[in-house]
Design a protein around this motif. Structure first.
Motif, mmCIF file in Angstrom:
data_model
loop_
_atom_site.group_PDB
_atom_site.id
_atom_site.type_symbol
_atom_site.label_atom_id
_atom_site.label_comp_id
_atom_site.label_asym_id
_atom_site.label_seq_id
_atom_site.Cartn_x
_atom_site.Cartn_y
_atom_site.Cartn_z
ATOM 1 N N LEU A 17 73.887 18.580 37.452
ATOM 2 C CA LEU A 17 73.387 19.308 36.292
ATOM 3 C C LEU A 17 74.516 20.187 35.766
ATOM 4 C CD1 LEU A 17 69.822 20.519 37.392
ATOM 5 C CD2 LEU A 17 70.382 18.732 35.725
ATOM 6 N N ASN B 44 66.683 13.000 35.723
ATOM 7 C CA ASN B 44 66.943 14.153 34.855
ATOM 8 C C ASN B 44 68.387 14.631 35.018
ATOM 9 O OD1 ASN B 44 66.172 16.404 33.073
ATOM 10 N ND2 ASN B 44 66.428 17.636 34.930
ATOM 11 N N GLU C 258 75.120 16.161 28.274
ATOM 12 C CA GLU C 258 75.678 17.493 28.061
ATOM 13 C C GLU C 258 77.113 17.661 28.564
ATOM 14 O OE1 GLU C 258 72.886 20.593 29.336
ATOM 15 O OE2 GLU C 258 71.262 19.131 29.062
ATOM 16 N N CYS C 259 77.465 16.990 29.644
ATOM 17 C CA CYS C 259 78.791 17.201 30.239
ATOM 18 C C CYS C 259 79.812 16.152 29.820
ATOM 19 C CB CYS C 259 78.702 17.213 31.765
ATOM 20 S SG CYS C 259 77.681 18.534 32.418
ATOM 21 N N ARG D 23 70.693 12.020 33.232
ATOM 22 C CA ARG D 23 70.586 12.063 31.776
ATOM 23 C C ARG D 23 71.180 13.351 31.195
ATOM 24 N NH1 ARG D 23 67.665 7.973 29.740
ATOM 25 N NH2 ARG D 23 67.137 9.077 27.827
ATOM 26 N N ARG D 24 70.896 14.490 31.824
ATOM 27 C CA ARG D 24 71.455 15.756 31.323
ATOM 28 C C ARG D 24 72.961 15.812 31.522
ATOM 29 N NH1 ARG D 24 69.321 21.116 33.139
ATOM 30 N NH2 ARG D 24 70.932 21.721 31.652
ATOM 31 N N SER D 25 73.429 15.359 32.683
ATOM 32 C CA SER D 25 74.863 15.397 32.947
ATOM 33 C C SER D 25 75.621 14.538 31.942
ATOM 34 C CB SER D 25 75.145 14.928 34.375
ATOM 35 O OG SER D 25 76.522 15.012 34.652
#
Length: 182
Positions: free
Chosen positions: A89, A18, A26-27, A21-23
């Motif tokens: 994150l 997670n 989104e980043c 994938r989010r990093s």
């Protein structure tokens, strides 16, 4: 806030996946530019099963950053001295978790006898690694279509071993010759 950096276990794979994938989604928009093909290729191997296999590999050293009981960061060092992962994150950035994970990875690499740590950074992470003493040594295109920055950092005090990938852009090697000029 309580921050802990610890060795990753296969049970951490879902939460670490997670984070990855989010990093990335989104980043790292500067890198993937919301291109579905690039994003799909980059995220393609970021599954809990794959992350667990990375954690279980005897040639890797993996860490997670845990903030107030939640996994907020993941990093992975290969036996070859490459920092293959270092992600947080989005909401965990700029709270010291990245620096703490990187310091632990450098310590591990030194304990393994690695003289220089190397990595490929996204545009998003470029300034972070430069601020931690890493030296830019060119650009490398990733298999998923993103231009990355090759970085390296000397870890030992000996000083003359430059990763081959760094090439001429990095510190020149000393040459030793046993021949006579006469």
């Amino acid at each position: 806030m309580s921050l802990e950096i610890r060795i990753a276990a296969s049970d951490d794979a879902f939460a670490a996946c997670n984070v990855l994938r989010r990093s990335i989604a989104e980043c790292c928009v500067l890198d993937h530019k919301n291109d579905p093909a690039i994003l799909g290729a980059w995220l393609g191997n970021k599954t809990p099963q794959m992350v667990a296999s990375w954690f279980e590999s005897p040639t890797n050293h993996s860490l997670v950053a845990v903030l107030d009981g939640e996994i907020v960061g993941v990093s992975l060092l290969t036996g070859a001295g490459k920092l293959a992962l270092c992600y947080l994150l989005p909401e965990a950035r700029r709270h010291g978790a990245g620096k703490a994970m990187l310091a632990k990875m450098e310590e591990t690499a030194c304990n393994w006898g690695v003289k220089a740590l190397q990595l490929h950074s996204t545009a998003t992470g470029e300034e972070f690694f430069a601020s931690q003493g890493y030296i830019r040594a060119g650009h490398v295109r990733s298999p998923y279509g993103v231009d990355t920055v090759f970085f390296w950092k000397q870890l030992d005090s000996g000083g003359d071993d430059v990763p081959a990938e760094a090439g001429a852009a990095a510190k020149p090697r000393k040459r030793f010759c046993n021949c006579n000029s006469a």
